[in-house]
Write a protein that holds these residues in place. Structure first.
Motif, PDB file in Angstrom:
ATOM      1  N   GLY A  85       0.974  -1.364   0.083  1.00 25.57           N
ATOM      2  CA  GLY A  85      -0.077   0.005   0.095  1.00 25.57           C
ATOM      3  C   GLY A  85       0.376   1.016  -0.212  1.00 25.57           C
ATOM      4  N   VAL A  86       1.958   1.584   1.006  1.00 23.00           N
ATOM      5  CA  VAL A  86       2.872   2.158   0.888  1.00 23.00           C
ATOM      6  C   VAL A  86       3.313   2.652   0.418  1.00 23.00           C
ATOM      7  CG1 VAL A  86       4.204   3.827   2.383  1.00 23.00           C
ATOM      8  CG2 VAL A  86       2.888   2.494   3.593  1.00 23.00           C
ATOM      9  N   TYR A  87       4.369   1.107  -0.942  1.00 17.36           N
ATOM     10  CA  TYR A  87       4.644   1.769  -1.753  1.00 17.36           C
ATOM     11  C   TYR A  87       3.405   1.837  -3.135  1.00 17.36           C
ATOM     12  CZ  TYR A  87       6.945  -0.059  -6.538  1.00 17.36           C
ATOM     13  OH  TYR A  87       7.660  -0.542  -7.139  1.00 17.36           O
ATOM     14  N   ALA A  88       2.235   1.478  -3.762  1.00 19.44           N
ATOM     15  CA  ALA A  88       2.103   2.057  -4.452  1.00 19.44           C
ATOM     16  C   ALA A  88       1.602   3.244  -4.499  1.00 19.44           C
ATOM     17  CB  ALA A  88       0.576   1.126  -4.081  1.00 19.44           C
ATOM     18  N   VAL A  89       1.853   3.916  -3.395  1.00 20.04           N
ATOM     19  CA  VAL A  89       1.176   5.612  -2.973  1.00 20.04           C
ATOM     20  C   VAL A  89       2.207   6.337  -2.984  1.00 20.04           C
ATOM     21  CG1 VAL A  89       1.415   7.251  -1.267  1.00 20.04           C
ATOM     22  CG2 VAL A  89      -0.163   6.051  -1.446  1.00 20.04           C
ATOM     23  N   GLU A  90       3.728   5.509  -2.956  1.00 17.95           N
ATOM     24  CA  GLU A  90       4.775   6.819  -3.342  1.00 17.95           C
ATOM     25  C   GLU A  90       5.954   6.263  -4.407  1.00 17.95           C
ATOM     26  OE1 GLU A  90       8.020   5.198  -0.390  1.00 17.95           O
ATOM     27  OE2 GLU A  90       6.979   6.426   1.555  1.00 17.95           O
ATOM     28  N   GLU A  91       5.320   5.286  -5.480  1.00 16.80           N
ATOM     29  CA  GLU A  91       5.703   4.966  -6.332  1.00 16.80           C
ATOM     30  C   GLU A  91       4.604   5.364  -7.719  1.00 16.80           C
ATOM     31  OE1 GLU A  91       8.975   4.223  -7.386  1.00 16.80           O
ATOM     32  OE2 GLU A  91       9.560   4.342  -4.924  1.00 16.80           O
ATOM     33  N   TYR A  92       3.573   4.875  -7.260  1.00 16.31           N
ATOM     34  CA  TYR A  92       2.563   5.049  -8.598  1.00 16.31           C
ATOM     35  C   TYR A  92       1.710   6.165  -8.175  1.00 16.31           C
ATOM     36  CZ  TYR A  92       3.656   0.478  -9.468  1.00 16.31           C
ATOM     37  OH  TYR A  92       3.963  -1.055 -10.215  1.00 16.31           O
ATOM     38  N   GLY A  93       1.761   7.300  -6.908  1.00 18.80           N
ATOM     39  CA  GLY A  93       0.926   8.130  -6.784  1.00 18.80           C
ATOM     40  C   GLY A  93      -0.531   8.083  -6.866  1.00 18.80           C
ATOM     41  N   ALA A  94      -0.825   6.975  -5.841  1.00 25.02           N
ATOM     42  CA  ALA A  94      -2.405   5.962  -5.752  1.00 25.02           C
ATOM     43  C   ALA A  94      -2.473   6.659  -4.557  1.00 25.02           C
ATOM     44  CB  ALA A  94      -1.600   4.263  -5.710  1.00 25.02           C
TER      45      ALA A  94
END
Length: 403
Positions: free
Chosen positions: A36-45
């Protein structure tokens, strides 16, 4: 002489399938707490997208379990395990590919499907190779592989995320997946003889996907898993509210220790005394743990509730799986296993989403009181769905031994 006659439990194949189950569950929890954190930080989710990316894995797992339970005998139990593990590892590799949020969502769904496939196969194989007289004990030990992963996975995932990149976490997960595949190659699964009378019915009947004999205990599993999901998902939020964040990091550790210490004894007791001998006390202990959690104001109370919940829900989980398998003919063990895990995953997966609507109205403390009472009420439901029948069966067994 009596010890020599006791069927062997810790065989090479039992150790292999338990190890494989540990690897796939460890990967699941490693990614569950970091994706979840990765998706926010890397994908701008967005936050909602991150939640969907995290949770869609469980939907995939449910679909996988629902479908593979029907076809596992046709494909072959070992073949199903190997195919599931290979594609599970390939799906882990696909996290390195960046095609945006839609692709990440699709891959999470596929990854969950492959875990449902491999997990159902491993649960079915272990139910087949465990001696009948040690079924509950064996499933208890097998379930401990997932319990260990439940405690170790989030700890490793969060620790690695603080000191390294998500790519390193992925490399670690891929390595575990490859080890799982290579390990599974050495397992021997006895051929299952299926007569034409017991062959699975073709067509799209409900009984082709769900084992009817396992449904009553699956309902109980769904309800208690729903209650436990409140702990799994919201304990950190609750800890912030009561100012016990540092203590909360040890909650699942004491939970795991309680399960590891108690399961060897509860499994043996269930095999010798029957399911009710374990199930009724675990309902009470689980409910007591939830009610104690609702009153936690210090570290001792919080950790003690973790121990009680581990003794309660942790043993209830393996016991209900053993019940589902024992009630089912050998040729439908795959369906029984998938039916059990569908209920477990549904409770754990959809519980947090539904409870999220209740928490703003009740708060965490009141929620745990309500769910503790729910567990107690489920005890009555268990009596009518299975406990009454179990008692009658054990009485008949006593009479036959005395005759």
């Amino acid at each position: 002489m009596q010890q020599a006659a006791k069927p062997k439990l810790w065989t090479k194949d039992f150790i292999i399938v338990s190890s494989v189950n540990f690897f796939i569950t460890l990967i699941f929890y490693l990614l569950m707490v970091t994706i979840g954190v990765y998706a926010v930080e890397e994908y701008g989710a967005t936050t909602s997208q991150a939640g969907l990316i995290t949770g869609i894995f469980i939907i995939g797992s449910l679909i996988g379990r629902l479908l593979i339970g029907r076809f596992i005998n046709a494909i072959g139990r070992k073949n199903t395990l190997l195919i599931g593990l290979v594609f599970f590892t390939l799906a882990t590799l696909l996290y390195f590919v960046d095609f945006g949020v839609p692709f990440l969502l699709a891959n999470r769904l596929i990854h969950g499907f492959t875990m449902g496939m491999a997990g159902t196969a491993s649960g079915t194989i272990v139910a087949q190779i465990i001696p009948i007289t040690r079924k509950a004990e064996g499933i208890g030990y097998f379930s401990m592989s997932a319990t260990l992963a439940t405690a170790i996975g989030p700890f490793i995932g969060l620790s690695l995320s603080q000191h390294t990149s998500f790519q390193v976490i992925l490399i670690f997960c891929v390595a575990l997946g490859i080890i799982g595949v290579l390990t599974a190659l050495f397992i021997y699964v006895p051929k299952l003889e299926i007569s034409t009378k017991t062959a699975e019915v073709k067509g799209f009947k409900l009984s082709s996907f769900i084992e009817p004999n396992a449904v009553p205990v699956a309902i109980i599993t769904l309800l208690v898993a729903f209650c436990y999901s409140s702990v799994l998902s919201y304990i950190n939020f609750y800890a912030i509210e009561i100012d016990l964040v540092s203590t909360a990091s040890f909650f699942f550790l004491v939970y795991a220790v309680a399960v590891l210490v108690s399961r060897p004894f509860t499994g043996r007791l269930m095999d010798s005394k029957g399911a009710n001998y374990i199930m009724y006390p675990t309902f009470i202990i689980f409910a007591g743990g939830m009610l104690l959690l609702s009153t936690a104001t210090n570290s001792f109370t919080l950790l003690l509730s973790g121990i009680l919940i581990g003794l309660g829900f942790g043993n209830m989980q393996s016991s209900t799986q053993a019940i589902a398998v024992k009630l089912t003919p050998p040729h439908r063990m795959g369906l029984a296993t998938s039916t059990f895990f569908i209920a477990l995953d549904a409770g754990l997966g959809f519980g947090p989403y539904l409870l999220g609507y209740i928490i703003p109205k009740t708060g965490y403390s009141t929620l745990y009181v309500i769910l503790g009472i729910t567990v107690l009420v489920t005890t009555v439901l268990y009596y009518f769905l299975h406990g009454k029948k179990e008692h009658a069966a054990m009485e008949e067994l006593k009479k036959s031994k005395l005759a």
